[in-house]
Design a protein around this motif. Structure first.
Motif, PDB file in Angstrom:
ATOM      1  N   UNK A 670      -1.575 -13.950  -2.834  1.00 49.08           N
ATOM      2  CA  UNK A 670      -1.128 -12.920  -3.767  1.00 49.08           C
ATOM      3  C   UNK A 670      -1.911 -12.989  -5.074  1.00 49.08           C
ATOM      4  N   UNK A 671      -2.111 -14.212  -5.557  1.00 45.09           N
ATOM      5  CA  UNK A 671      -2.899 -14.366  -6.786  1.00 45.09           C
ATOM      6  C   UNK A 671      -4.324 -13.875  -6.582  1.00 45.09           C
ATOM      7  N   UNK A 672      -4.876 -14.154  -5.409  1.00 45.48           N
ATOM      8  CA  UNK A 672      -6.240 -13.694  -5.126  1.00 45.48           C
ATOM      9  C   UNK A 672      -6.316 -12.173  -5.084  1.00 45.48           C
ATOM     10  N   UNK A 673      -5.337 -11.520  -4.486  1.00 47.42           N
ATOM     11  CA  UNK A 673      -5.319 -10.058  -4.437  1.00 47.42           C
ATOM     12  C   UNK A 673      -5.226  -9.463  -5.841  1.00 47.42           C
ATOM     13  N   UNK A 674      -4.396 -10.095  -6.683  1.00 46.90           N
ATOM     14  CA  UNK A 674      -4.234  -9.579  -8.043  1.00 46.90           C
ATOM     15  C   UNK A 674      -5.503  -9.772  -8.863  1.00 46.90           C
ATOM     16  N   UNK A 675      -6.199 -10.888  -8.648  1.00 48.39           N
ATOM     17  CA  UNK A 675      -7.415 -11.159  -9.432  1.00 48.39           C
ATOM     18  C   UNK A 675      -8.513 -10.146  -9.130  1.00 48.39           C
ATOM     19  N   UNK A 682      -1.501  -6.657  -2.335  1.00 46.18           N
ATOM     20  CA  UNK A 682      -0.626  -7.397  -3.247  1.00 46.18           C
ATOM     21  C   UNK A 682       0.809  -6.887  -3.161  1.00 46.18           C
ATOM     22  N   UNK A 683       0.972  -5.558  -3.086  1.00 47.60           N
ATOM     23  CA  UNK A 683       2.322  -4.983  -3.017  1.00 47.60           C
ATOM     24  C   UNK A 683       2.993  -5.365  -1.700  1.00 47.60           C
ATOM     25  N   UNK A 684       2.261  -5.239  -0.593  1.00 47.50           N
ATOM     26  CA  UNK A 684       2.829  -5.603   0.709  1.00 47.50           C
ATOM     27  C   UNK A 684       3.233  -7.070   0.746  1.00 47.50           C
ATOM     28  N   UNK A 685       2.414  -7.932   0.182  1.00 46.21           N
ATOM     29  CA  UNK A 685       2.719  -9.357   0.197  1.00 46.21           C
ATOM     30  C   UNK A 685       3.893  -9.686  -0.711  1.00 46.21           C
ATOM     31  N   UNK A 686       3.957  -9.033  -1.872  1.00 56.65           N
ATOM     32  CA  UNK A 686       5.084  -9.264  -2.781  1.00 56.65           C
ATOM     33  C   UNK A 686       6.400  -8.829  -2.148  1.00 56.65           C
ATOM     34  N   UNK A 687       6.363  -7.735  -1.385  1.00 58.42           N
ATOM     35  CA  UNK A 687       7.575  -7.299  -0.688  1.00 58.42           C
ATOM     36  C   UNK A 687       7.970  -8.285   0.407  1.00 58.42           C
ATOM     37  N   UNK A 688       7.003  -8.777   1.165  1.00 57.19           N
ATOM     38  CA  UNK A 688       7.312  -9.722   2.241  1.00 57.19           C
ATOM     39  C   UNK A 688       7.800 -11.055   1.684  1.00 57.19           C
ATOM     40  N   UNK A 689       7.299 -11.433   0.492  1.00 56.57           N
ATOM     41  CA  UNK A 689       7.746 -12.685  -0.131  1.00 56.57           C
ATOM     42  C   UNK A 689       9.052 -12.527  -0.898  1.00 56.57           C
ATOM     43  N   UNK A 690       9.521 -11.272  -1.011  1.00 53.76           N
ATOM     44  CA  UNK A 690      10.766 -10.994  -1.727  1.00 53.76           C
ATOM     45  C   UNK A 690      10.664 -11.477  -3.191  1.00 53.76           C
ATOM     46  N   UNK A 695       6.253  -7.929  -8.256  1.00 54.25           N
ATOM     47  CA  UNK A 695       6.026  -6.527  -7.946  1.00 54.25           C
ATOM     48  C   UNK A 695       6.156  -5.662  -9.201  1.00 54.25           C
ATOM     49  N   UNK A 696       7.145  -5.984 -10.036  1.00 53.90           N
ATOM     50  CA  UNK A 696       7.317  -5.255 -11.291  1.00 53.90           C
ATOM     51  C   UNK A 696       6.086  -5.423 -12.177  1.00 53.90           C
ATOM     52  N   UNK A 697       5.559  -6.630 -12.241  1.00 56.26           N
ATOM     53  CA  UNK A 697       4.365  -6.895 -13.043  1.00 56.26           C
ATOM     54  C   UNK A 697       3.173  -6.091 -12.531  1.00 56.26           C
ATOM     55  N   UNK A 736       0.470   4.671  -4.729  1.00 53.77           N
ATOM     56  CA  UNK A 736       1.325   5.723  -4.175  1.00 53.77           C
ATOM     57  C   UNK A 736       1.265   5.732  -2.647  1.00 53.77           C
ATOM     58  N   UNK A 737       0.051   5.533  -2.113  1.00 52.17           N
ATOM     59  CA  UNK A 737      -0.106   5.543  -0.668  1.00 52.17           C
ATOM     60  C   UNK A 737       0.609   4.370  -0.013  1.00 52.17           C
ATOM     61  N   UNK A 738       0.564   3.188  -0.664  1.00 51.70           N
ATOM     62  CA  UNK A 738       1.273   2.019  -0.127  1.00 51.70           C
ATOM     63  C   UNK A 738       2.765   2.273  -0.100  1.00 51.70           C
ATOM     64  N   UNK A 739       3.299   2.806  -1.188  1.00 54.98           N
ATOM     65  CA  UNK A 739       4.748   3.082  -1.253  1.00 54.98           C
ATOM     66  C   UNK A 739       5.142   4.125  -0.211  1.00 54.98           C
ATOM     67  N   UNK A 740       4.269   5.069   0.054  1.00 51.83           N
ATOM     68  CA  UNK A 740       4.584   6.118   1.025  1.00 51.83           C
ATOM     69  C   UNK A 740       4.446   5.696   2.468  1.00 51.83           C
ATOM     70  N   UNK A 741       3.916   4.507   2.729  1.00 49.38           N
ATOM     71  CA  UNK A 741       3.719   4.054   4.116  1.00 49.38           C
ATOM     72  C   UNK A 741       4.504   2.786   4.437  1.00 49.38           C
ATOM     73  N   UNK A 742       5.578   2.538   3.700  1.00 48.20           N
ATOM     74  CA  UNK A 742       6.375   1.331   3.926  1.00 48.20           C
ATOM     75  C   UNK A 742       7.224   1.455   5.183  1.00 48.20           C
ATOM     76  N   UNK A 743       7.468   0.314   5.826  1.00 49.28           N
ATOM     77  CA  UNK A 743       8.449   0.272   6.912  1.00 49.28           C
ATOM     78  C   UNK A 743       9.850   0.448   6.326  1.00 49.28           C
TER      79      UNK A 743
END
Length: 844
Positions: A670-675, A682-690, A695-697, A736-743
């Motif tokens: 996650x840190x690598x994706x953010x860097x 990063x969003x998908x991983x933050x959701x899976x890690x709960x 995610x807010x950051x 926006x595309x990530x949020x629109x394609x969530x399970x």
């Protein structure tokens, strides 16, 4: 050294790996055609059991009324059941759900059968009628009337060319109905009592019919002539009868050609075989020692060549047809209250269990096979096992104690053998304990007559060493009668528990008089009294390593006592009701207890802290048993269920370590994706890690970055990507595309985050933007399909209204600026004019 440290590691986790519960309470039993499943009646429900292991696969919930009968389709797809509510329910055996249910008769259905094509089911009722139903369509095809009383048995004829149904009633008459003409073709009268069984020969397309009933005869009928060929007197009430398939090998020396064999079972509790052609008895089982059961039904399993005898005490006995009807297995259908139990055997996989019956039950915890040992004439109250595992003692309400020799590799009748009896107490024997030393030299018993007796077991030493000699001696002269070494009154009230120390030098007794006492084994002299409990003492247990003893009481406490000065060392509190049983674990460093509150608790002795509570029983837990290796612990109680718990502490620790390592890897990813600003991953991983804060950051950074690269209107080289970012709701089209394609599960989790963010005005802007992005990309049907949609919407709505109200108030308050400017204009028009000139230049 590492192995010792692992053994000494404190236990902290137990998982329930198996349960022994009631699976049959009387009534109908059926097997699937492939003999993989067994279906049993358990009060108002039907249990689906695995035939090999005896474990429950599924439970078909009834309509709160007792199930009267049921039948399984030959193709195994559906089960048809009837209850006292007069309803018939059809169950899909793939999903274990009800397909349909309907009212069938004006009285309960007693008998049921399904034809070979799995299309029709016949039901015989207490209203004297017989009906035939189309199972898949759910309507009645035939309604036959003619019986004068209860219809007790129905059976389709195996000939598919001409469909016929045979029914029998409690008046002894048998009627043959044609489904083609809808008429009664024949009335067969020979039986004078209830007809319980109807079967047909299979090698000649059903040319012969066999019927049996409670008039103690079996009748052979010619199907073509509809006439009686032969009557076989069996001299017992017959509850079940049938025919073996033509190629069955019984393992018997029949002395000639005997192609057709009839089996019967009834009040004698044995299965008997008869030659259908001659009417002679071929074989009769030898009844098990002291067994008192009778058969209420017998199932024939042609593939595995077994007969399953269903007894009146709710047990299922499996007999191998090819081995002279030798019993290979036994499933106990119903356990009453589990009063006491102990692990036995060299490998400690068997449990000796005392229930609210006079039989000792020995369960194999691997396949739930059970042996019943008969010897007591009243309810068994207590069980004790020698450390060797093959010697068991029991005490009963019949005022006696018995010694049993267990050899599970012996023939069925010799696996649990009573080798000695101890008679002498005036009242029920409520506590018993065997010496744990080599050879098991003595036994201590305690009774409701408040006395303690020591019994010398040295005469049994030769029997303990040679099970074959024990069998021969018992068969010849019966169990050995033991003599007591000493007898004395130990307490003022009933004795609840006795425990012998690991060195066999002392023993302890616990009583309802609120005390526990320590005694010398050799002389029976009192060494000390443990006083401090405010109610009766239920159980006592010695530490395996230290000179301490634990006691449990009705005052909800466990106390630890010193054997040096008999003082109380520690008191453990945590149970909400009487503490009934205690055992030491982990080389005396931990305690496990059970109570009337239905809880199992694990305690660390060092700090008197409860580290684990297991809540699975529905009533008081009377007994607790542990293996010598302490890998498994078993508990049983008033809910008639035995739970087997496995020590999974090491597995739990290993699992936590693996989860921590995986979490660290994901955090690093996650840190690598953010860097590298890879917000999609990063969003998908933050959701899976709960991780809602991360995610807010991410959302805040994306929205802030968009604001900082706002292009100037006068700049001819305005960045198209920046303009595109401003067109995105979240500041980035990728987000926006990530949020629109969530399970759906991720969408539900994100809405939960939005609900929490929305409660804080600081994060309201991100929450509203995220909510806007979700509502524009998902339809209302999708959102409402989420399990917690209503709760989420009801929580988001009031805070959103509050935020919009706050913004409206801010807008209203901003009007003061206009008022101030107008006021300044009236005071200093020149200044106001200059201000307007500056504003105009900025607009240009």
């Amino acid at each position: 050294m590492s192995g010792d440290s692992e053994k000494m590691a404190a236990k902290s986790c137990f998982d329930c790996v198996k349960s022994i519960e009631s699976v049959y309470t009387g009534g109908c039993v059926a097997a699937s055609k492939d003999e993989q499943r067994l279906y049993t009646t358990c009060n108002e429900d039907i249990f689906v059991l695995n035939m090999a292991s005896g474990e429950k696969v599924a439970e078909l919930k009834g309509d709160t009324e007792i199930v009267t009968t049921f039948a399984v389709k030959p193709d195994g797809t559906h089960l048809v059941a009837a209850s006292r509510s007069m309803q018939i329910s059809i169950w899909d055996l793939a999903t274990f759900k009800t397909v349909r249910s309907f009212r069938a008769h004006e009285a309960p259905v007693i008998a049921m059968d399904i034809d070979a094509s799995s299309t029709l089911v016949a039901t015989g009722s207490a209203d004297s009628t017989v009906k035939v139903w189309d199972i898949d369509r759910g309507y009645c095809t035939h309604n036959f009337k003619g019986h004068g009383g209860l219809v007790t048995s129905v059976k389709f004829h195996p000939n598919k060319e001409k469909l016929c149904l045979v029914t029998a009633g409690d008046d002894g008459t048998i009627r043959v109905w044609s489904l083609d003409t809808r008429k009664c073709e024949a009335v067969l009268e020979s039986h004078v009592s209830v007809v319980r069984s109807i079967d047909f020969t299979t090698d000649d397309d059903g040319a012969h019919m066999v019927t049996a009933g409670r008039d103690s005869v079996v009748n052979i009928w010619s199907w073509k002539r509809r006439s009686l060929i032969r009557t076989i007197p069996v001299y017992e009430t017959v509850e079940a009868a049938g025919l073996f398939s033509s190629n069955t090998q019984t393992g018997l020396d029949l002395g000639g050609n005997c192609a057709r064999i009839i089996y019967t079972g009834g009040e004698k509790g044995v299965i008997r075989l008869w030659d259908m052609d001659t009417g002679k008895e071929i074989f009769e089982q030898k009844k098990e020692l002291n067994a008192k059961h009778a058969f209420v039904d017998v199932l024939y399993l042609p593939q595995s060549q077994h007969l399953v005898g269903i007894t009146n005490d709710q047990n299922l006995l499996f007999y191998k047809v090819t081995k002279r009807l030798e019993r290979t297995r036994q499933i106990v259908g119903y356990n009453e209250e589990v009063i006491d139990m102990a692990y036995i055997g060299h490998d400690q996989v068997h449990l000796a269990v005392a229930t609210n019956t006079e039989q000792l039950r020995v369960y194999n915890t691997k396949d739930l096979n059970c042996e019943l040992a008969y010897g007591h004439s009243d309810i068994i109250l207590c069980v004790s096992a020698h450390s060797k595992g093959s010697i068991v003692a029991t005490g009963s309400k019949d005022n006696t104690a018995l010694i049993w020799l267990v050899n599970m590799t012996a023939p069925p009748n010799q696996r649990v053998l009573c080798v000695a009896t101890a008679v002498g107490h005036a009242k029920a024997v409520g506590a018993v304990c065997l010496a744990q030393g080599a050879g098991c030299p003595f036994m201590i018993t305690g009774s409701e007559d408040r006395t303690v007796k020591m019994w010398d077991l040295s005469p049994l030493s030769s029997l303990f060493d040679s099970p074959e000699r024990a069998v021969a001696l018992v068969c010849e002269s019966g169990p050995v009668k033991l003599r007591s070494t000493y007898t004395f009154q130990a307490h003022e009230k009933d004795i609840n528990s006795i425990c012998v120390a690991p060195n066999d030098a002392i023993f302890a007794t616990g009583s309802q008089d609120k005390t526990a006492k320590i005694w010398d084994v050799a002389s029976g002299k009192a060494l000390g009294t443990l006083q401090g409990h405010r109610r009766g003492v239920w159980n006592v247990a010695f530490s395996p390593v230290d000179r301490v003893i634990a006691t449990t009481s009705g005052d909800r406490t466990i106390k630890l006592w010193s054997l040096s000065d008999f003082g109380c060392l520690k008191t453990f509190e945590g149970h909400t009701n009487s503490v009934l049983c205690v055992e030491f674990l982990t080389k005396g460093t931990q305690l496990v207890t059970t109570g009337s509150d239905g809880l199992v608790k694990l305690w660390n002795i060092k700090d008197a802290e409860c580290v684990l509570t297991l809540d699975k029983h529905e009533s008081k837990i009377w007994t607790l048993a542990k293996q010598c290796t302490e890998v498994h612990v078993a508990t049983g109680g008033a809910d008639s269920v035995i739970y087997i718990w496995k020590d999974t502490t090491q597995e739990h620790i290993d699992r936590l370590h693996m989860e921590e390592a995986k979490l660290l890897e994901q955090q690093q990813a996650l840190d690598n994706f953010l860097s590298v600003k890879d917000y999609r991953n990063a969003i998908n991983l933050a959701l899976s890690l709960n991780q809602p804060h991360r995610l807010l950051t991410i959302f805040q950074e994306v929205m802030m970055a968009t604001e900082h690269r706002h292009p100037s209107p006068g700049d001819d080289g305005a960045d198209d990507s920046a303009q595109g970012a401003h067109a995105a709701i979240m500041g980035s089209a990728a987000v926006d595309q990530v949020i629109g394609s969530l399970a759906l599960d991720q969408l539900e989790r994100l809405l939960g985050y939005v609900r929490n963010w929305n409660t804080n005005g600081k994060f309201a802007r991100v929450a509203q933007a995220t909510l806007h992005c979700i509502l524009t990309q998902y339809t209302s049907d999708v959102i409402l399909s989420l399990p917690s949609a209503k709760d989420l919407i009801s929580a988001i709505q009031p805070y959103s209204e509050r935020h919009f109200t706050r913004l409206d108030n801010l807008l209203t308050d901003s009007f003061i600026i206009d008022y101030t400017l107008h006021a300044m204009d009236s005071v200093s028009p020149a200044g106001m004019e200059a201000l307007s000139i500056d504003n105009d230049s900025e607009c240009d």
